[in-house]
Every structure is written in C-alpha cells, then in structure tokens.
Design a protein around this motif. Structure first.
Motif, PDB file in Angstrom:
ATOM      1  N   GLY A 115       0.786  -1.234   0.000  1.00 15.40           N
ATOM      2  CA  GLY A 115       0.000   0.000   0.000  1.00 15.40           C
ATOM      3  C   GLY A 115       0.817   1.283   0.000  1.00 15.40           C
ATOM      4  N   SER A 116       2.149   1.154  -0.149  1.00 13.31           N
ATOM      5  CA  SER A 116       2.994   2.348  -0.115  1.00 13.31           C
ATOM      6  C   SER A 116       3.792   2.450  -1.424  1.00 13.31           C
ATOM      7  CB  SER A 116       3.923   2.209   1.098  1.00 13.31           C
ATOM      8  OG  SER A 116       4.956   3.125   1.036  1.00 13.31           O
ATOM      9  N   VAL A 117       3.942   3.686  -1.944  1.00 12.78           N
ATOM     10  CA  VAL A 117       4.658   3.873  -3.216  1.00 12.78           C
ATOM     11  C   VAL A 117       6.164   3.787  -2.960  1.00 12.78           C
ATOM     12  CG1 VAL A 117       5.153   5.511  -5.088  1.00 12.78           C
ATOM     13  CG2 VAL A 117       2.812   5.249  -4.234  1.00 12.78           C
ATOM     14  N   GLU A 118       6.801   2.743  -3.486  1.00 18.19           N
ATOM     15  CA  GLU A 118       8.224   2.502  -3.228  1.00 18.19           C
ATOM     16  C   GLU A 118       9.071   2.571  -4.498  1.00 18.19           C
ATOM     17  OE1 GLU A 118       9.225   2.460  -0.254  1.00 18.19           O
ATOM     18  OE2 GLU A 118       7.408   1.984   0.887  1.00 18.19           O
ATOM     19  N   GLY A 119       8.434   2.885  -5.609  1.00 20.99           N
ATOM     20  CA  GLY A 119       9.181   3.025  -6.859  1.00 20.99           C
ATOM     21  C   GLY A 119       8.245   3.539  -7.927  1.00 20.99           C
ATOM     22  N   TYR A 120       8.798   3.958  -9.036  1.00 16.07           N
ATOM     23  CA  TYR A 120       7.944   4.412 -10.136  1.00 16.07           C
ATOM     24  C   TYR A 120       8.751   4.471 -11.417  1.00 16.07           C
ATOM     25  CZ  TYR A 120       9.284   9.142 -11.672  1.00 16.07           C
ATOM     26  OH  TYR A 120       9.911  10.196 -12.269  1.00 16.07           O
ATOM     27  N   PHE A 121       8.031   4.596 -12.526  1.00 12.48           N
ATOM     28  CA  PHE A 121       8.697   4.985 -13.771  1.00 12.48           C
ATOM     29  C   PHE A 121       7.736   5.830 -14.589  1.00 12.48           C
ATOM     30  CE2 PHE A 121       6.506   1.186 -15.334  1.00 12.48           C
ATOM     31  CZ  PHE A 121       6.047   1.604 -16.577  1.00 12.48           C
ATOM     32  N   GLY A 122       8.336   6.655 -15.438  1.00  9.34           N
ATOM     33  CA  GLY A 122       7.573   7.443 -16.397  1.00  9.34           C
ATOM     34  C   GLY A 122       8.183   7.234 -17.762  1.00  9.34           C
ATOM     35  N   ILE A 123       7.348   7.208 -18.772  1.00  2.98           N
ATOM     36  CA  ILE A 123       7.851   7.007 -20.130  1.00  2.98           C
ATOM     37  C   ILE A 123       6.957   7.760 -21.115  1.00  2.98           C
ATOM     38  CG2 ILE A 123       6.562   4.818 -20.422  1.00  2.98           C
ATOM     39  CD1 ILE A 123       8.969   3.818 -22.095  1.00  2.98           C
ATOM     40  N   TYR A 124       7.572   8.353 -22.126  1.00  2.00           N
ATOM     41  CA  TYR A 124       6.806   8.948 -23.226  1.00  2.00           C
ATOM     42  C   TYR A 124       6.825   7.955 -24.374  1.00  2.00           C
ATOM     43  CZ  TYR A 124       7.375  13.477 -20.856  1.00  2.00           C
ATOM     44  OH  TYR A 124       7.347  14.495 -19.939  1.00  2.00           O
ATOM     45  N   ILE A 125       5.669   7.668 -24.915  1.00  2.00           N
ATOM     46  CA  ILE A 125       5.598   6.765 -26.076  1.00  2.00           C
ATOM     47  C   ILE A 125       4.928   7.512 -27.223  1.00  2.00           C
ATOM     48  CG2 ILE A 125       4.711   4.582 -26.994  1.00  2.00           C
ATOM     49  CD1 ILE A 125       4.839   3.401 -24.208  1.00  2.00           C
ATOM     50  N   SER A 126       5.690   7.725 -28.280  1.00  2.00           N
ATOM     51  CA  SER A 126       5.109   8.346 -29.481  1.00  2.00           C
ATOM     52  C   SER A 126       5.953   7.960 -30.684  1.00  2.00           C
ATOM     53  CB  SER A 126       5.023   9.869 -29.349  1.00  2.00           C
ATOM     54  OG  SER A 126       6.297  10.430 -29.376  1.00  2.00           O
ATOM     55  N   ASP A 127       5.355   8.015 -31.852  1.00  2.00           N
ATOM     56  CA  ASP A 127       6.045   7.656 -33.102  1.00  2.00           C
ATOM     57  C   ASP A 127       6.767   6.311 -32.989  1.00  2.00           C
ATOM     58  OD1 ASP A 127       5.210   9.921 -34.393  1.00  2.00           O
ATOM     59  OD2 ASP A 127       6.958  11.092 -33.743  1.00  2.00           O
ATOM     60  N   TYR A 128       6.142   5.361 -32.307  1.00  2.00           N
ATOM     61  CA  TYR A 128       6.697   4.008 -32.156  1.00  2.00           C
ATOM     62  C   TYR A 128       8.026   3.995 -31.389  1.00  2.00           C
ATOM     63  CZ  TYR A 128       3.124   3.130 -35.621  1.00  2.00           C
ATOM     64  OH  TYR A 128       1.925   3.074 -36.270  1.00  2.00           O
ATOM     65  N   MET A 129       8.232   5.033 -30.568  1.00  2.00           N
ATOM     66  CA  MET A 129       9.446   5.060 -29.759  1.00  2.00           C
ATOM     67  C   MET A 129       9.100   5.318 -28.301  1.00  2.00           C
ATOM     68  SD  MET A 129      12.353   6.930 -31.990  1.00  2.00           S
ATOM     69  CE  MET A 129      11.329   8.256 -32.530  1.00  2.00           C
ATOM     70  N   GLY A 130       9.784   4.616 -27.427  1.00  2.00           N
ATOM     71  CA  GLY A 130       9.602   4.843 -25.998  1.00  2.00           C
ATOM     72  C   GLY A 130      10.815   5.595 -25.464  1.00  2.00           C
ATOM     73  N   ASP A 131      10.562   6.589 -24.618  1.00  2.00           N
ATOM     74  CA  ASP A 131      11.661   7.368 -24.040  1.00  2.00           C
ATOM     75  C   ASP A 131      11.431   7.443 -22.530  1.00  2.00           C
ATOM     76  OD1 ASP A 131      13.845   8.980 -23.717  1.00  2.00           O
ATOM     77  OD2 ASP A 131      12.845  10.813 -24.400  1.00  2.00           O
ATOM     78  N   ILE A 132      12.255   6.718 -21.781  1.00  2.00           N
ATOM     79  CA  ILE A 132      12.057   6.659 -20.327  1.00  2.00           C
ATOM     80  C   ILE A 132      12.425   8.000 -19.695  1.00  2.00           C
ATOM     81  CG2 ILE A 132      12.782   5.545 -18.175  1.00  2.00           C
ATOM     82  CD1 ILE A 132      13.195   2.942 -19.753  1.00  2.00           C
ATOM     83  N   ILE A 133      11.497   8.548 -18.911  1.00  2.00           N
ATOM     84  CA  ILE A 133      11.718   9.852 -18.275  1.00  2.00           C
ATOM     85  C   ILE A 133      12.525   9.663 -16.990  1.00  2.00           C
ATOM     86  CG2 ILE A 133      10.581  11.871 -17.263  1.00  2.00           C
ATOM     87  CD1 ILE A 133       7.989  10.713 -18.776  1.00  2.00           C
ATOM     88  N   ASN A 134      12.079   8.748 -16.155  1.00  2.00           N
ATOM     89  CA  ASN A 134      12.727   8.505 -14.875  1.00  2.00           C
ATOM     90  C   ASN A 134      12.295   7.145 -14.346  1.00  2.00           C
ATOM     91  OD1 ASN A 134      14.682   9.795 -13.457  1.00  2.00           O
ATOM     92  ND2 ASN A 134      13.355  11.366 -12.583  1.00  2.00           N
ATOM     93  N   PHE A 135      13.097   6.636 -13.414  1.00  2.00           N
ATOM     94  CA  PHE A 135      12.888   5.255 -12.993  1.00  2.00           C
ATOM     95  C   PHE A 135      13.654   5.037 -11.694  1.00  2.00           C
ATOM     96  CE2 PHE A 135      15.224   1.090 -13.986  1.00  2.00           C
ATOM     97  CZ  PHE A 135      14.259   0.282 -13.410  1.00  2.00           C
TER      98      PHE A 135
END
Ligand SMILES: CC(C)(COP(=O)(O)OP(=O)(O)OC[C@H]1O[C@@H](n2cnc3c(N)ncnc32)[C@H](O)[C@@H]1OP(=O)(O)O)[C@@H](O)C(=O)NCCC(=O)NCCS
Length: 155
Positions: free
Chosen positions: A52-72
């Motif tokens: 029940g507690s947030v212990e990690g995360y990731f963000g990613i932009y997906i466009s034009d068939y490409m994924g670009d990880i923001i943070n992790f």
C-alpha cells in the motif's frame, strides 16, 4: 509482502517526489507530474506499490513508435530485491504492446548498477551526452531495439 505495479494518479505525486528526492537528491516536481498525468496523452506513469505504499515508479513517453524513459527508481529500502528488474521488464512489455521500434533512456556514466540492469536486457550504448547533468557528469544514452514485425503481404 504484497506488491503490484499500477498506474500512477495525482494522489501518488507527493510520494513519488519524496522517493525522487531520496534517490536522486531532487525531483521533477509537482507541476511536471501533474501536467503530464492530466494533459499529456503520450506520457505513461506507473508506481511500484508495496504493502500500500509507493516505493518506486517509472515514467515514459511513447510516441512515433518510440519509448523514451523519463525517470525510474526503486526506493533504497527495497533495492537489490529484484524490483528494478521487474519494473524494467514491465516497461519493455508496455513498449512491445505499443508496437515500439525502440526504447531509450539517459543514465549517469557512473551508475553501474542501472547500466548492468539495462545491458542485461539488451540495451546498447547509442551515444554520449557531455555534461548532461547539473553537476557536469556525462549521460550515456542507451537504446533497445525491438524486432520489427513485418506482417505486410508479399506476393
Ligand atoms: C537502478 C535501480 C532502479 C535498480 O533497482 P533494484 O531494485 O536495486 O534492482 P534489482 O534488485 O532488480 O537488481 C538489478 C541488477 O543490478 C545488479 N546489481 C545490484 N547491485 C549492483 C552493483 N552494486 N553494481 C552492479 N550491479 C549491481 C544485480 O546484478 C541485478 O541484476 P540480477 O539480479 O538480474 O543479477 C535502483 O538501484 C535505483 O532506483 N537506483 C537509483 C535511481 C536510478 O539510478 N535510476 C535509474 C536512472 S537511469
């Protein structure tokens, strides 16, 4: 221990910021997350929820068939237990399901732990970004290519 990877929502922002400050010493900030969560159709954010507690995360932009990880990240208390690998496998699967041709990210040259994790999963060095970080450290851009599924008709 009960854990799940679930979509991040606005109520998770402060917990994610706290974790960023712990592992990176700074955060992307509330407005950044809020705008991406509310307005950016290309942004995908997920959190690692443990008991029940947030212990990690990731963000990613997906466009034009490409994924670009923001943070992790995984918070210190839960590192070295396999959660980083779990999150990265989840990211890779998300990109595959979105028909991405590639997925990329920047990582500090000195971050051997993260680099090991990426290389084990088939990421390769694409290029360097000189003095990319505030303290002058270079970033290494890593990329993972997916097999292009060619289902076009060949007569
Ligand atoms: C990088 C990070 C996400 C890894 O998370 P984690 O939960 O500790 O990762 P795991 O437990 O899945 O371990 C990942 C791999 O790192 C390797 N590893 C662990 N400690 C290591 C070390 N000190 N040096 C090199 N490799 C190491 C392990 O071999 C493991 O691989 P394996 O178990 O498949 O053999 C986590 O350390 C973190 O959040 N760091 C701070 C933020 C960060 O650097 N994010 C990435 C920015 S690009």
């Amino acid at each position: 221990m009960k854990y799940e990877i679930r979509e991040m929502n606005v109520d998770d922002i402060y917990a994610v910021i706290e974790g960023e400050e712990e592992v990176f010493g700074k955060s992307l900030g509330f407005d950044f997350f809020y705008q991406d969560l509310k307005l950016n159709p290309f942004a995908y954010y997920f959190v690692l929820d443990i008991n029940g507690s947030v212990e990690g995360y990731f963000g990613i932009y997906i466009s034009d068939y490409m994924g670009d990880i923001i943070n992790f990240y995984v918070r210190k208390k839960y590192q070295k237990l396999g959660f980083g690998g779990l999150l990265l496998d989840f990211i890779i699967e998300l990109c595959e399901m979105s028909n991405c041709k590639s997925i990329s990210l920047e990582v500090r040259k000195s971050n051997t732990k993260a680099i090991c994790l990426y290389e084990k999963r088939g990421f390769v060095v694409s290029r360097m970004r000189k003095s990319y970080y505030d303290d002058g450290e270079d970033a290494v851009v890593y990329i993972k290519y997916f097999e292009v599924k060619d289902d076009s008709f060949r007569g």
